[in-house]
Design an enzyme around this catalytic site. Sequence first.
Site, PDB file in Angstrom:
ATOM      1  N   CYS A 151      39.625 -69.727 -16.637  1.00 57.22           N
ATOM      2  CA  CYS A 151      39.756 -70.443 -17.773  1.00 57.22           C
ATOM      3  C   CYS A 151      38.710 -71.247 -18.138  1.00 57.22           C
ATOM      4  O   CYS A 151      37.521 -70.729 -18.435  1.00 57.22           O
ATOM      5  CB  CYS A 151      40.893 -71.440 -17.777  1.00 57.22           C
ATOM      6  SG  CYS A 151      41.563 -72.248 -19.307  1.00 57.22           S
ATOM      7  N   HIS A 154      45.562 -67.536 -16.906  1.00 64.70           N
ATOM      8  CA  HIS A 154      45.783 -68.245 -15.650  1.00 64.70           C
ATOM      9  C   HIS A 154      46.480 -67.198 -14.824  1.00 64.70           C
ATOM     10  O   HIS A 154      47.739 -67.197 -14.836  1.00 64.70           O
ATOM     11  CB  HIS A 154      46.561 -69.318 -15.914  1.00 64.70           C
ATOM     12  CG  HIS A 154      45.689 -70.488 -16.413  1.00 64.70           C
ATOM     13  ND1 HIS A 154      45.003 -71.483 -15.725  1.00 64.70           N
ATOM     14  CD2 HIS A 154      45.630 -70.809 -17.716  1.00 64.70           C
ATOM     15  CE1 HIS A 154      44.336 -72.465 -16.648  1.00 64.70           C
ATOM     16  NE2 HIS A 154      44.616 -72.126 -17.650  1.00 64.70           N
ATOM     17  N   GLU A 200      46.914 -67.651 -11.910  1.00 67.41           N
ATOM     18  CA  GLU A 200      48.001 -68.420 -10.768  1.00 67.41           C
ATOM     19  C   GLU A 200      49.482 -68.970 -11.238  1.00 67.41           C
ATOM     20  O   GLU A 200      50.160 -69.236 -10.337  1.00 67.41           O
ATOM     21  CB  GLU A 200      47.231 -69.861 -10.306  1.00 67.41           C
ATOM     22  CG  GLU A 200      47.165 -70.908 -11.390  1.00 67.41           C
ATOM     23  CD  GLU A 200      46.071 -70.515 -12.382  1.00 67.41           C
ATOM     24  OE1 GLU A 200      45.541 -69.550 -12.688  1.00 67.41           O
ATOM     25  OE2 GLU A 200      45.655 -71.637 -13.052  1.00 67.41           O
TER      26      GLU A 200
END
EC number: 6.3.5.2
Length: 507
Positions: free
Chosen positions: A79, A167, A169
């Site tokens: 990001c 993202h 994660e």
Amino acid sequence: MQEKIIILDFGSQTTQLIGRRVRELDTYCEILPYNKFPYGDESIKGVILSGSPFSVYDSKAFKIDLSEIRGKYPILGICYGAQFLAYSNGGKVEPAQSREYGRAHLSHFCKDNILFKNVRENTQVWMSHGDTITAVPENFKTIASTDEVAIAAYQIEGEQVWGVQFHPEVFHTEDGTQILRNFVVDVCGCKQDWSPASFIETTVARLKEQLGDDKVVLGLSGGVDSSVAAVLLNKAIGKNLTCIFVDHGLLRKNEFENVMHDYEHLGLNVIGVNAKDKFYSELAGVKEPERKRKIIGKGFIDVFDEEAHKIKDVKWLAQGTIYPDVIESLSITGTVIKSHHNVGGLPEKMNLKLCEPLRLLFKDEVRRVGRELGMMDRLINRHPFPGPGLAVRILGDITPEKVRILQDADDIFIQGLRDWGLYDKVWQAGTILLPVQSVGVMGDERTYENAVALRAVTSTDAMTADWAHLPYEFLGKISNEIINKVKGVNRVTYDISSKPPSTIEWE
Ligand code: XMP
């Protein structure tokens, strides 16, 4: 040497999550403020740049000189991390036409790029940014796009540097773990040898070296963090560790005795201090929650200090501080904004050095280490319990009789959760004694007695929580049992508030 990934934190709310995902790949990583790169550390295998609340063109945006890092280690920008890499090399980052939040799909990506090995076609990714990269520098190759975002991922040609605008994660990025694995294992070459056993081995060796023959005191709370820290230290320095467990009279029913028994069974050198009377008398008549907390905090320090002074030549105070506390306590400019001393003020007062053997572990890792150390499940899987204990669950002033009523009611609730196999399904549960009397009828007699509330929540981190949808049948049974067995209670309610806007505790 323990190899590691460095995650530079530019302030995103998901930075901790990146750390957890990397650890789940059995790879050690450290999250550091964006401007605190440990130059010269030879155990670093790769670097991840996190997201940020800022835009790259913001005057306050966090910026660093990457020239020392680029070319030395593989880099993955996530990001803001990706936008910063592109922008600082002459790319263009602009406010997105529509802010891009939520799910998107990688409609095109280079299947032969190592970052996307084993990633499924059209896989779902999670976007969360107000800016987007609209042009990349010449030597940046776009390797993925979604219907909305043309440059969803890139690689710098001829370099081991990637940027992704989504993202990986977060849970909603379906192949996020695979993408992180591709980076951590295939690109960085990490051996995935970080395990509870390896942690114990290296930590025990380090503690032996650090502490030598010094004496250490540790405050036990009965909770998982301090207990695991104690067992680990015990393994390293044995009898030079003295643990102090203070009974402030606000623990659960029989908790002091049960936990003392478990500690002794684990071979810990524990001094149990019964300080109930001191706390009850200092708390008498006090209604205000913060004052109760302060009295208990100070009382705890007094008792601990007095006991610790009886041991000769203590040099260290050990604590069960864990990684989320450490990360929270460091602002990304590296200054301490919140101190997390469980026994605040003690180290300075007693002139002690601090030893925090779990300071780099997440909660689930602490539990795994505890299990590996042979600790019993009932210690490891315990629900969180507030330091001031039942004081914040007795609304209003505290008396020994109110403590007795609450302990008895709470014991029925917690035992019931265990018997029904519900204990491990909730994050935390407890009973609250309300400052309310109400009319009831028992046999032929009218009663005018106390009401209690049962509270059980589901959560992953206590920051947000939902009330647990416990079976009605269970709640009915517990209510009956409490009213029938606990003298002084004639009404039971169930708390159906979520956090926010409510909190887990009532005070
Ligand atoms: P709240 O009530 O803020 O609680 O939703 C979040 C978590 O923190 C625990 N808690 C405390 N823990 N001292 C503690 O050590 C306190 O004063 C305290 N107050 C709340 C609470 O039990 C929950 O796990």
